[in-house]
Design an enzyme around this catalytic site. Structure first.
Site, PDB file in Angstrom:
ATOM      1  N   LYS A   1     -42.902 -53.362   4.385  1.00  0.00           N
ATOM      2  CA  LYS A   1     -44.004 -53.777   3.495  1.00  0.00           C
ATOM      3  C   LYS A   1     -45.029 -52.656   3.349  1.00  0.00           C
ATOM      4  O   LYS A   1     -45.441 -52.320   2.241  1.00  0.00           O
ATOM      5  CB  LYS A   1     -44.680 -55.020   4.098  1.00  0.00           C
ATOM      6  CG  LYS A   1     -46.007 -55.367   3.475  1.00  0.00           C
ATOM      7  CD  LYS A   1     -46.605 -56.622   4.058  1.00  0.00           C
ATOM      8  CE  LYS A   1     -47.496 -56.399   5.258  1.00  0.00           C
ATOM      9  NZ  LYS A   1     -48.788 -55.756   4.974  1.00  0.00           N
ATOM     10  N   ASN A   2     -45.418 -52.073   4.493  1.00  0.00           N
ATOM     11  CA  ASN A   2     -46.517 -51.105   4.444  1.00  0.00           C
ATOM     12  C   ASN A   2     -46.101 -49.751   3.876  1.00  0.00           C
ATOM     13  O   ASN A   2     -46.952 -48.906   3.597  1.00  0.00           O
ATOM     14  CB  ASN A   2     -47.136 -50.935   5.837  1.00  0.00           C
ATOM     15  CG  ASN A   2     -47.946 -52.153   6.234  1.00  0.00           C
ATOM     16  OD1 ASN A   2     -48.182 -53.040   5.408  1.00  0.00           O
ATOM     17  ND2 ASN A   2     -48.370 -52.210   7.486  1.00  0.00           N
TER      18      ASN A   2
ATOM     19  N   CYS B   1     -61.968 -59.579   6.248  1.00  0.00           N
ATOM     20  CA  CYS B   1     -60.584 -59.767   6.681  1.00  0.00           C
ATOM     21  C   CYS B   1     -60.637 -60.594   7.948  1.00  0.00           C
ATOM     22  O   CYS B   1     -61.675 -60.685   8.597  1.00  0.00           O
ATOM     23  CB  CYS B   1     -59.989 -58.377   6.895  1.00  0.00           C
ATOM     24  SG  CYS B   1     -58.756 -58.244   8.147  1.00  0.00           S
TER      25      CYS B   1
ATOM     26  N   ARG C   1     -63.259 -54.257   8.446  1.00  0.00           N
ATOM     27  CA  ARG C   1     -62.289 -53.292   7.894  1.00  0.00           C
ATOM     28  C   ARG C   1     -62.868 -52.503   6.710  1.00  0.00           C
ATOM     29  O   ARG C   1     -62.506 -52.732   5.543  1.00  0.00           O
ATOM     30  CB  ARG C   1     -60.994 -54.005   7.488  1.00  0.00           C
ATOM     31  CG  ARG C   1     -60.242 -54.538   8.683  1.00  0.00           C
ATOM     32  CD  ARG C   1     -58.930 -55.148   8.303  1.00  0.00           C
ATOM     33  NE  ARG C   1     -57.895 -54.164   8.075  1.00  0.00           N
ATOM     34  CZ  ARG C   1     -56.677 -54.465   7.641  1.00  0.00           C
ATOM     35  NH1 ARG C   1     -56.364 -55.706   7.383  1.00  0.00           N
ATOM     36  NH2 ARG C   1     -55.776 -53.518   7.458  1.00  0.00           N
TER      37      ARG C   1
ATOM     38  N   ASP D   1     -50.083 -53.638  15.015  1.00  0.00           N
ATOM     39  CA  ASP D   1     -49.388 -54.728  14.314  1.00  0.00           C
ATOM     40  C   ASP D   1     -48.374 -55.448  15.211  1.00  0.00           C
ATOM     41  O   ASP D   1     -47.778 -56.441  14.797  1.00  0.00           O
ATOM     42  CB  ASP D   1     -48.677 -54.190  13.056  1.00  0.00           C
ATOM     43  CG  ASP D   1     -49.657 -53.922  11.932  1.00  0.00           C
ATOM     44  OD1 ASP D   1     -50.830 -54.298  12.057  1.00  0.00           O
ATOM     45  OD2 ASP D   1     -49.242 -53.328  10.907  1.00  0.00           O
TER      46      ASP D   1
ATOM     47  N   ARG E   1     -46.655 -63.353   3.619  1.00  0.00           N
ATOM     48  CA  ARG E   1     -47.140 -62.063   3.098  1.00  0.00           C
ATOM     49  C   ARG E   1     -46.277 -60.913   3.593  1.00  0.00           C
ATOM     50  O   ARG E   1     -46.182 -59.882   2.919  1.00  0.00           O
ATOM     51  CB  ARG E   1     -48.568 -61.808   3.601  1.00  0.00           C
ATOM     52  CG  ARG E   1     -49.662 -62.502   2.838  1.00  0.00           C
ATOM     53  CD  ARG E   1     -51.010 -61.957   3.286  1.00  0.00           C
ATOM     54  NE  ARG E   1     -50.907 -60.520   3.487  1.00  0.00           N
ATOM     55  CZ  ARG E   1     -51.469 -59.848   4.484  1.00  0.00           C
ATOM     56  NH1 ARG E   1     -52.189 -60.462   5.372  1.00  0.00           N
ATOM     57  NH2 ARG E   1     -51.304 -58.545   4.590  1.00  0.00           N
TER      58      ARG E   1
HETATM   59  C1  UD1 Z   1     -52.844 -50.186   7.920  1.00  0.00           C
HETATM   60  C2  UD1 Z   1     -51.795 -51.276   7.876  1.00  0.00           C
HETATM   61  C3  UD1 Z   1     -52.098 -52.327   8.944  1.00  0.00           C
HETATM   62  C4  UD1 Z   1     -52.237 -51.664  10.318  1.00  0.00           C
HETATM   63  C5  UD1 Z   1     -53.219 -50.508  10.265  1.00  0.00           C
HETATM   64  C6  UD1 Z   1     -53.265 -49.725  11.566  1.00  0.00           C
HETATM   65  C7  UD1 Z   1     -51.104 -51.309   5.567  1.00  0.00           C
HETATM   66  C8  UD1 Z   1     -51.099 -52.020   4.268  1.00  0.00           C
HETATM   67  N1  UD1 Z   1     -51.811 -51.867   6.554  1.00  0.00           N
HETATM   68  O1  UD1 Z   1     -54.100 -50.789   7.628  1.00  0.00           O
HETATM   69  O2  UD1 Z   1     -51.036 -53.259   8.948  1.00  0.00           O
HETATM   70  O3  UD1 Z   1     -52.691 -52.624  11.246  1.00  0.00           O
HETATM   71  O4  UD1 Z   1     -52.860 -49.589   9.210  1.00  0.00           O
HETATM   72  O5  UD1 Z   1     -51.998 -49.216  11.854  1.00  0.00           O
HETATM   73  O6  UD1 Z   1     -50.453 -50.301   5.729  1.00  0.00           O
HETATM   74  N2  UD1 Z   1     -61.402 -47.335   9.186  1.00  0.00           N
HETATM   75  C9  UD1 Z   1     -62.728 -47.118   8.875  1.00  0.00           C
HETATM   76  N3  UD1 Z   1     -63.039 -46.782   7.589  1.00  0.00           N
HETATM   77  C10 UD1 Z   1     -62.090 -46.674   6.605  1.00  0.00           C
HETATM   78  C11 UD1 Z   1     -60.738 -46.898   6.941  1.00  0.00           C
HETATM   79  C12 UD1 Z   1     -60.425 -47.225   8.241  1.00  0.00           C
HETATM   80  O7  UD1 Z   1     -63.617 -47.214   9.721  1.00  0.00           O
HETATM   81  O8  UD1 Z   1     -62.446 -46.362   5.457  1.00  0.00           O
HETATM   82  C13 UD1 Z   1     -61.029 -47.687  10.575  1.00  0.00           C
HETATM   83  C14 UD1 Z   1     -60.536 -49.130  10.678  1.00  0.00           C
HETATM   84  O9  UD1 Z   1     -61.590 -50.042  10.817  1.00  0.00           O
HETATM   85  C15 UD1 Z   1     -59.639 -49.058  11.910  1.00  0.00           C
HETATM   86  C16 UD1 Z   1     -59.062 -47.646  11.826  1.00  0.00           C
HETATM   87  O10 UD1 Z   1     -59.910 -46.915  10.957  1.00  0.00           O
HETATM   88  O11 UD1 Z   1     -60.405 -49.181  13.078  1.00  0.00           O
HETATM   89  C17 UD1 Z   1     -57.650 -47.570  11.320  1.00  0.00           C
HETATM   90  O12 UD1 Z   1     -57.521 -48.328  10.132  1.00  0.00           O
HETATM   91  P1  UD1 Z   1     -56.457 -47.951   8.997  1.00  0.00           P
HETATM   92  O13 UD1 Z   1     -55.415 -47.076   9.590  1.00  0.00           O
HETATM   93  O14 UD1 Z   1     -57.198 -47.451   7.828  1.00  0.00           O
HETATM   94  O15 UD1 Z   1     -55.818 -49.361   8.651  1.00  0.00           O
HETATM   95  P2  UD1 Z   1     -55.326 -49.859   7.220  1.00  0.00           P
HETATM   96  O16 UD1 Z   1     -54.834 -48.723   6.420  1.00  0.00           O
HETATM   97  O17 UD1 Z   1     -56.355 -50.754   6.623  1.00  0.00           O
END
Ligand code: UD1
Length: 420
Positions: A22-23, A116, A121, A306, A398
């Protein structure tokens, strides 16, 4: 809202074929917007999230044909650089559309994703990165209005972010100057996206490392690309955990063994036995006690956040005390109160769960609060005495393709109950 009724305890046997990731599928599908073309994507899982992504790219003007796990996207006539709240609010990954839209149209209006189930997030890294690449970004009534032709830049991510790395990569498609991402995410899903963008004509040095050097191509010639999405490592990890919890032997097909190394290594410490059938297939089995082990989640190649809820479900039946710490999402523990309803012994202190293993779980009514929490509850229900009713399984829909059919084929007594 549908619910599952699962009668436990169960023993599993047989084989299961793991679906496409999915991701990986979500960013690859939306990146097709960045450059006009015809894209044939194979091994796309048929999920609520991938169907939402199809709706989103159709809103932008793409023509999409879907046949089982093949999705053909014709993005030649895309003309509407706007992602509405209705779609973005149902799936955070919709925010990935910002990079491709800005890259192709030099303007984008994308709804902010909102909250979320496990905390705020934020998307600040995405926004700051595009500002550094020359975009002007304003917040207007819940929408991000981004304008400007993107240019070369050096982006330093404070924390490695899958989403922000993917978004910037897609933003680079039409940028002739070099963009460097320091502390880039190295997850297999980002590697798959990079390999796809390379097929689109983007030059990327450092794929799979934390420093990416990207150079796009503003020559917007239509492309014709075929790509196979990688297998879903979290789905694979969930089924392997199920085999351990039920002390069963099952065969997994269509997996990438490298991608699940840390999950396999940690489960081996719990007592899992693994034999390799081929490059894409393994037999996993477990007998005896589930050995209590501490766990700390980490970015790839570490143990994935995850898989944290499923790991906690496993530890509830272990032979001792253990802790599980989530370093990525500090609030991602909504499955714990539900596991307590099944009799588990867990306490939470900030982002560290302390689990005291017990002999058995007892069925109860529980509720999915998010995708992986739902997976953890399904695993727990499979080993609980009696019939467990799990509500709000739309969360599970999902992200797990044909979950109940796959479980049923392995011997699980599972029924979907639809409530109109
Ligand atoms: C993706 C995955 C999710 C997984 C996560 C971590 C998808 C669709 N989702 O989520 O299933 O749990 O990676 O492996 O691929 N952060 C910030 N600011 C930002 C972006 C991130 O502070 O703008 C922080 C987040 O709060 C978190 C960390 O960075 O603590 C990592 O998040 P991130 O890797 O961005 O997760 P997602 O891409 O949302």
């Amino acid at each position: 809202m549908d619910s599952f009724k699962i009668k436990g305890p169960v023993k599993l046997s047989g084989e299961v074929s793991i679906s496409g990731s999915k991701n990986a599928a979500l960013p690859i599908m939306v990146s097709c917007i960045a450059r006009p073309g015809i894209y044939t994507l194979n091994n796309v899982p048929n999920l609520r999230d991938t169907r939402t992504m199809i709706k989103l790219i159709e809103t932008i003007g793409a023509k999409v044909k879907k046949d089982n796990n093949q999705v053909i996207i014709d993005s030649r006539d895309c003309n509407n650089p706007e992602a509405p709240y209705d779609l973005v609010k149902t799936m955070r990954a919709s925010f990935y559309v910002l990079g491709p839209l800005l890259s192709r149209f030099t303007t984008a209006k994308v709804s902010l994703p909102g909250g979320c189930a496990w905390g705020p997030r934020p998307v600040d890294y995405h926004i700051k990165a595009f500002e550094k690449m020359g975009a002007t970004i304003k917040l207007d009534r819940g929408y991000i209005q981004a304008d400007g032709k993107l240019k070369g830049a050096v982006i330093d991510f404070k924390v490695s972010s899958v989403g922000a790395t993917g978004n910037v990569l897609m933003g680079c498609v039409n940028v002739d100057e070099e963009v460097i991402i320091n502390n880039a995410a190295r997850e297999p899903e980002i590697v798959d996206l990079c390999n796809f963008l390379v097929k689109m004509g983007v030059s990327i040095v450092g794929i799979g490392t934390s420093i990416l050097k990207i150079k796009g191509d503003s020559n917007n010639q239509p492309v014709n690309i075929i790509h196979n999405i990688i297998p879903d490592r979290i789905e694979a990890g969930t089924f392997i955990t199920a085999a351990v919890m039920t002390h069963s032997t099952i065969t997994l097909k269509n997996i990438n063994i490298d991608h699940i190394k840390s999950v396999l290594d940690n489960l081996k410490n719990v007592g899992l036995k693994v034999s390799v059938n081929s490059e894409t297939s393994i037999i996993v089995s477990h007998q005896g006690e589930i050995i209590a082990q501490n766990m700390i989640t980490d970015v790839y190649p570490g143990f994935p956040t995850d898989m944290q809820p499923q790991w906690i479900a496993l530890m509830t039946l272990s032979n001792g005390e253990s802790t599980t710490e989530d370093t990525i999402y500090h609030d991602r523990f909504s499955h714990i109160p539900e596991l307590l309803r099944l009799g588990a012994n867990i306490s939470l202190n900030k982002n560290i769960a302390k689990i005291s293993g017990i002999e058995k779980l007892i069925s109860a009514d529980v509720m999915c609060t998010d995708l992986r929490a739902g997976a953890a509850l399904i695993l727990a229900a499979m080993v609980s005495d009696g019939t467990t009713s799990i509500s709000r399984v739309y969360h599970v829909d999902r992200g797990y393709e044909d979950f109940e059919y796959k479980l049923e084929s392995l011997g699980v007594d599972i029924k979907r109950v639809s409530v109109k």
